[in-house]
Design a protein around this motif. Structure first.
Motif, mmCIF file in Angstrom:
data_model
loop_
_atom_site.group_PDB
_atom_site.id
_atom_site.type_symbol
_atom_site.label_atom_id
_atom_site.label_comp_id
_atom_site.label_asym_id
_atom_site.label_seq_id
_atom_site.Cartn_x
_atom_site.Cartn_y
_atom_site.Cartn_z
ATOM 1 N N ASP A 1 -20.672 18.614 5.972
ATOM 2 C CA ASP A 1 -20.794 18.918 4.759
ATOM 3 C C ASP A 1 -19.079 18.815 4.123
ATOM 4 O O ASP A 1 -19.061 18.391 2.790
ATOM 5 C CB ASP A 1 -21.189 20.529 4.517
ATOM 6 C CG ASP A 1 -22.543 20.351 5.135
ATOM 7 O OD1 ASP A 1 -23.374 19.445 4.819
ATOM 8 O OD2 ASP A 1 -23.102 21.534 5.067
ATOM 9 N N LYS B 1 -26.115 14.734 -6.473
ATOM 10 C CA LYS B 1 -25.496 16.137 -6.680
ATOM 11 C C LYS B 1 -24.461 15.737 -7.802
ATOM 12 O O LYS B 1 -24.145 16.301 -8.975
ATOM 13 C CB LYS B 1 -24.959 16.624 -5.494
ATOM 14 C CG LYS B 1 -24.305 18.049 -5.899
ATOM 15 C CD LYS B 1 -23.364 18.519 -4.432
ATOM 16 C CE LYS B 1 -22.382 19.519 -4.999
ATOM 17 N NZ LYS B 1 -21.660 20.019 -3.604
ATOM 18 N N GLN C 1 -25.154 13.109 -2.032
ATOM 19 C CA GLN C 1 -23.972 13.511 -2.645
ATOM 20 C C GLN C 1 -23.801 13.089 -3.841
ATOM 21 O O GLN C 1 -23.572 13.526 -4.942
ATOM 22 C CB GLN C 1 -22.889 13.350 -1.771
ATOM 23 C CG GLN C 1 -21.414 13.863 -2.347
ATOM 24 C CD GLN C 1 -21.270 15.257 -2.509
ATOM 25 O OE1 GLN C 1 -21.788 15.976 -2.086
ATOM 26 N NE2 GLN C 1 -20.410 15.542 -3.673
ATOM 27 N N GLU D 1 -18.912 16.661 0.726
ATOM 28 C CA GLU D 1 -18.838 17.543 -0.465
ATOM 29 C C GLU D 1 -17.711 17.873 -0.963
ATOM 30 O O GLU D 1 -17.466 18.331 -2.059
ATOM 31 C CB GLU D 1 -19.823 18.847 -0.005
ATOM 32 C CG GLU D 1 -21.033 18.683 -0.006
ATOM 33 C CD GLU D 1 -21.775 20.208 0.428
ATOM 34 O OE1 GLU D 1 -21.218 21.150 -0.099
ATOM 35 O OE2 GLU D 1 -22.671 20.161 1.125
ATOM 36 N N TYR D 2 -16.524 17.688 0.009
ATOM 37 C CA TYR D 2 -15.318 18.322 -0.377
ATOM 38 C C TYR D 2 -14.409 17.218 -0.109
ATOM 39 O O TYR D 2 -13.616 16.866 -1.223
ATOM 40 C CB TYR D 2 -14.738 19.473 0.456
ATOM 41 C CG TYR D 2 -13.736 20.121 -0.112
ATOM 42 C CD1 TYR D 2 -13.721 20.988 -0.913
ATOM 43 C CD2 TYR D 2 -12.472 19.987 0.731
ATOM 44 C CE1 TYR D 2 -12.592 21.871 -1.470
ATOM 45 C CE2 TYR D 2 -11.610 20.689 0.359
ATOM 46 C CZ TYR D 2 -11.455 21.640 -0.573
ATOM 47 O OH TYR D 2 -10.294 22.242 -1.156
ATOM 48 N N LEU E 1 -20.340 24.346 -3.052
ATOM 49 C CA LEU E 1 -20.246 23.681 -1.555
ATOM 50 C C LEU E 1 -21.290 24.591 -0.678
ATOM 51 O O LEU E 1 -21.441 25.741 -0.911
ATOM 52 C CB LEU E 1 -18.712 24.010 -1.360
ATOM 53 C CG LEU E 1 -17.867 23.218 -2.402
ATOM 54 C CD1 LEU E 1 -16.440 23.561 -1.748
ATOM 55 C CD2 LEU E 1 -18.015 21.763 -2.364
ATOM 56 N N SER E 2 -21.457 23.795 0.532
ATOM 57 C CA SER E 2 -22.486 24.431 1.398
ATOM 58 C C SER E 2 -21.586 25.169 2.368
ATOM 59 O O SER E 2 -21.265 25.035 3.536
ATOM 60 C CB SER E 2 -23.050 23.336 2.246
ATOM 61 O OG SER E 2 -23.732 22.554 1.434
#
Lengths: 168, 168
Positions: B126, A11, A8, B130-131, A163-164
């Motif tokens: 995720d 990324k 992450q 990611e969030y 986002l995934s």
């Protein structure tokens, strides 16, 4: 989750590089020297833009290195241009690209220290959660905030990246 | 590591509340209305200070709620004073205090969605990486950066808080 956390960060450093490219385009459109960004600060007693980028890089690089024991490339903090900062970020992304989940086996139990801690230590788990991750996001967000404050057109989607997500 | 990640967010919200207290003291020392902070922005098209605090709170609260299925308290975003923002942060800290590691069992495999995703979903793993985590630190750091930019005396130690360090 150690490997995923650094994936992450990798990324996010890619997002950060895209912000730097947007900043370069903005400077070109407004006809100012893009290297002016390097000295920007949100407060006179806060580190400038260049240091925010460098420390964001170091939080990811040294975090991964300390939690795995893998040697990290050295970066002497001599960047004088926006282009050199982009190269620094790319070099850390390339370094993080070399890790696998296996490298982080036993990371939680590692004993972590660094020169400024004057001999004290943290466990790998505490180091990741209390130090590496908060520092990484502190400095990446300062890079973003400095650019937004100075007129570069960025939004939350530029921060988070893709986002995934999937259909249910 | 899910439980530990939200424990860290709880700690960071405690730090954030200390920044708000420092900001209130600064306003008192300079004889200005502390509620002026709520409208501050780093850019005219960026969310103001009050929304940065509210979304930092929501990132932690809704993140924990979605990853566990535990109902979250509602906060209608009606805060008009610095004191009310402090109360909001305290209420989220109290909510996070109610979780145990057990609540997060199976969190990685949960299917997460929210209204603005228009029916799409993310896995719990995720969603966290990611969030929830990037958003949480984005907004907490903007709260910090806005205060620093406006003369409130804060430093990195106020951001990180006490670290779990020990003698080797």
């Amino acid at each position: 989750m150690y490997f995923q956390t650094f994936s992450q960060m990798k990324k996010m450093l890619g997002q950060l590089n895209a912000w730097l490219e947007t900043a370069a385009s903005h400077a070109k459109a407004k006809s100012f020297d893009p290297n002016v960004y390097l000295g920007l600060r949100l407060a006179p007693d806060q580190l400038p833009f260049s240091r925010q980028v460098q420390i964001a890089c170091d939080s990811a690089k040294l975090g991964a290195s300390r939690l795995t024991g893998k040697e990290a490339p050295t970066h002497p903090d001599t960047e004088q241009t926006l282009e050199q900062l982009v190269a620094r970020v790319r070099s850390v992304i390339a370094y993080l690209d070399g890790f696998t989940a296996r490298d982080f086996e036993g990371a939680a139990e590692r004993v972590i220290t660094q020169p400024r801690w004057e001999g004290k230590v943290m466990s790998g788990a505490d180091f990741l959660l209390e130090y590496a991750v908060p520092n990484f996001f502190f400095h990446t967000t300062h890079v973003y905030a400095l650019l937004r404050h100075n007129g570069v057109s960025l939004g939350k989607a530029d921060y988070l990246g893709t986002l995934s997500m999937r259909a249910p």
